[in-house]
Design a protein around this motif. Structure first.
Motif, short mmCIF file in Angstrom:
data_model
loop_
_atom_site.label_atom_id
_atom_site.label_comp_id
_atom_site.label_asym_id
_atom_site.label_seq_id
_atom_site.Cartn_x
_atom_site.Cartn_y
_atom_site.Cartn_z
N SER A 1 32.84 26.32 47.23
CA SER A 1 34.27 26.02 47.33
C SER A 1 35.03 27.12 48.08
O SER A 1 34.57 28.27 48.17
N ARG A 2 36.19 26.76 48.56
CA ARG A 2 37.05 27.72 49.25
C ARG A 2 37.49 28.84 48.31
O ARG A 2 37.63 30.00 48.73
N LYS A 3 37.67 28.53 47.02
CA LYS A 3 38.13 29.58 46.08
C LYS A 3 37.09 30.68 45.92
O LYS A 3 37.45 31.84 45.68
N THR A 4 35.81 30.33 46.05
CA THR A 4 34.76 31.35 45.96
C THR A 4 34.83 32.28 47.16
O THR A 4 34.71 33.50 47.02
N LEU A 5 35.04 31.71 48.35
CA LEU A 5 35.18 32.53 49.56
C LEU A 5 36.39 33.45 49.43
O LEU A 5 36.31 34.64 49.75
N THR A 6 37.50 32.90 48.95
CA THR A 6 38.72 33.71 48.79
C THR A 6 38.49 34.83 47.77
O THR A 6 38.96 35.96 47.96
N PHE A 7 37.78 34.52 46.69
CA PHE A 7 37.49 35.51 45.65
C PHE A 7 36.68 36.67 46.21
O PHE A 7 37.01 37.85 46.01
N VAL A 8 35.60 36.35 46.93
CA VAL A 8 34.74 37.40 47.48
C VAL A 8 35.49 38.21 48.55
O VAL A 8 35.40 39.44 48.59
N ALA A 9 36.24 37.53 49.39
CA ALA A 9 37.02 38.23 50.42
C ALA A 9 38.02 39.18 49.79
O ALA A 9 38.25 40.29 50.30
N GLY A 10 38.63 38.78 48.68
CA GLY A 10 39.59 39.64 47.99
C GLY A 10 38.93 40.90 47.46
O GLY A 10 39.51 42.00 47.53
N ILE A 11 37.72 40.76 46.91
CA ILE A 11 36.99 41.93 46.41
C ILE A 11 36.69 42.90 47.56
O ILE A 11 36.86 44.12 47.44
N ILE A 12 36.25 42.36 48.69
CA ILE A 12 35.93 43.20 49.85
C ILE A 12 37.19 43.89 50.38
O ILE A 12 37.17 45.08 50.70
N ARG A 13 38.28 43.15 50.44
CA ARG A 13 39.54 43.71 50.97
C ARG A 13 40.01 44.88 50.11
O ARG A 13 40.41 45.93 50.63
N ARG A 14 39.95 44.70 48.78
CA ARG A 14 40.39 45.78 47.89
C ARG A 14 39.46 46.98 47.97
O ARG A 14 39.90 48.13 47.89
N HIS A 15 38.17 46.72 48.14
CA HIS A 15 37.21 47.82 48.27
C HIS A 15 37.47 48.62 49.54
O HIS A 15 37.45 49.86 49.52
N ARG A 16 37.72 47.92 50.63
CA ARG A 16 38.00 48.62 51.89
C ARG A 16 39.25 49.48 51.77
O ARG A 16 39.28 50.61 52.27
N ALA A 17 40.25 48.95 51.09
CA ALA A 17 41.48 49.72 50.92
C ALA A 17 41.24 50.95 50.05
O ALA A 17 41.79 52.03 50.30
N SER A 18 40.40 50.80 49.01
CA SER A 18 40.17 51.92 48.09
C SER A 18 39.41 53.06 48.73
O SER A 18 39.60 54.23 48.38
#
Length: 252
Positions: free
Chosen positions: A11-28
């Protein structure tokens, strides 16, 4: 080289979930520019896990190097696995959910190894692999996945190493298991032996009927083709399974 479009059964929500984790990790970590944005990295990793696409194929499709694809996969899998519930939390949540019982079962993740690697050989399955322990709900939802042990480790010993039945007993959760857990003083296992009385045969049928839906939890893991045969370091099996467990929760 030829390129083609393909569908990914997620589902699209799974892609959004994983992308959000990656985005926050990159920022951290203060990550600078990368070739792929978080959404593209997430899609690459999901394709690798769900469809078993090789890193070389994914690298070509996404226009990055194989080493970069490898680094993206390792980074994302580690981030996902870190979110998997620990044993005590999983047991506590199962108790809170009010399940009539839970099922403990072992599964073998096949690996690409030669006959000389005896510690990885499972006599039960007649193949090389890694042993994972899984706790499932009566409906077949995965509640917890263990780390990986060599395939030669018996299910009973594996659960003892991880302290699975001890934790379930402490919580007072009724636990069903197959004959691989013979010797357990807590788990309910089928009767063994030939020429059993009719009462024991009926008890075994009822036991199997209760256990069957929950044992599809292992099939859910194998729906992710990366776990059908590992061609990477065998010890990564546990981390991959934990990451997939987190994704299964999002897909539910």
């Amino acid at each position: 080289m030829l390129f083609y479009r393909a569908a990914l059964p997620l589902s699209r929500k799974t892609l959004t979930f994983v992308a959000g984790i990656i985005r926050r990790h990159r920022a951290s970590i203060g990550s600078c520019w990368r070739k792929l944005n978080p959404g593209q990295q997430a899609l690459l990793v999901l394709a690798h896990l769900r469809k078993g696409e090789t890193l070389a194929e994914l690298a070509a499709g996404f226009g990055v190097g194989v080493t970069t694809a490898w680094r993206y996969v390792n980074e994302t899998v580690a981030l996902l696995a870190a979110r998997a519930p620990k044993l005590r939390r999983a047991v506590r949540d199962a108790k809170k959910a009010g399940y009539a019982y839970v099922v403990v079962d072992g599964t073998l993740i096949p690996i690409d190894r030669v006959a000389a690697d005896r510690p990885f050989y499972s006599g039960k399955h007649k193949k090389h692999g890694m042993n994972l322990q899984v706790i499932a709900s009566p409906g077949g939802d995965i509640l917890w996945v263990s780390g990986a042990l060599p395939g030669s480790v018996h299910d009973k010993k594996a659960e003892w190493i991880w302290g699975v039945l001890a934790e379930l007993e402490a919580a007072g959760l009724v636990t069903l298991a197959d004959k691989g857990y013979l010797g357990s003083t807590y788990a309910k296992i089928p009767y063994r032996g030939k020429n059993k009385p009719e009462s024991q045969k009926q008890a075994n049928k009822a036991h199997a009927k209760l256990r069957a839906p929950a044992e599809r939890a292992n099939a859910q893991l194998k729906n992710w083709r990366i776990l059908r045969k590992l061609r990477c370091c065998p010890w990564r099996a546990g981390q991959l399974a934990k990451a997939i467990h987190v994704l299964q929760i999002r897909e539910a």
